[in-house]
Design a protein around this motif. Sequence first.
Motif: not given
Length: 161
Positions: A61-80
């Motif tokens: 999430s961002d500093a305001g708590g709004h969803a930005l995505g998720k982090h999972f195996a890979g390591p991978s980061w997926q945006a919304t």
Amino acid sequence: MLSTRVYGMLVLAGFAGAIHAQAPAKPPAIEAFAKGVQIYACKPSNGNYAWVLKAPDANLSDAGGHALGKHFAGPSWQATDGSVVVGETLNSSPSPDAGAVAWLVLHAKSHTGAGEMASVQYVVRTRTEGGLAPAAGCDAAHAGSEVRVPYSAVYLFFRGA
């Protein structure tokens, strides 16, 4: 107190050698706050058993708590928006918090999609809390079992030139 952007640049500056030469000089393109778990599996290791990292599972999430995505195996980061960056570790440094997972500098090894993560070249994990594997509880009787250890971190995503 240092701003997260300045703090993140200090983290990058703290990694010598290749990181110093490769790290971009501009501020992060994305600053994400992760909250989730580190998943460990109990596996045989050199005649004993040990907790081995299986994967992270965290929301970003961002500093305001709004969803930005998720982090999972890979390591991978997926945006919304569906775009993904997969990283490989360039450097690791123990967290100043002895009970937390290491701080990392990762280089992008692959991308999927054309959104937010498409041009990310470096990922820095900093300000970690928790997430370390348990010190005990992994033995023959628990082989194959998993534990989910709560953690949080700040991820800074840097785009290429």
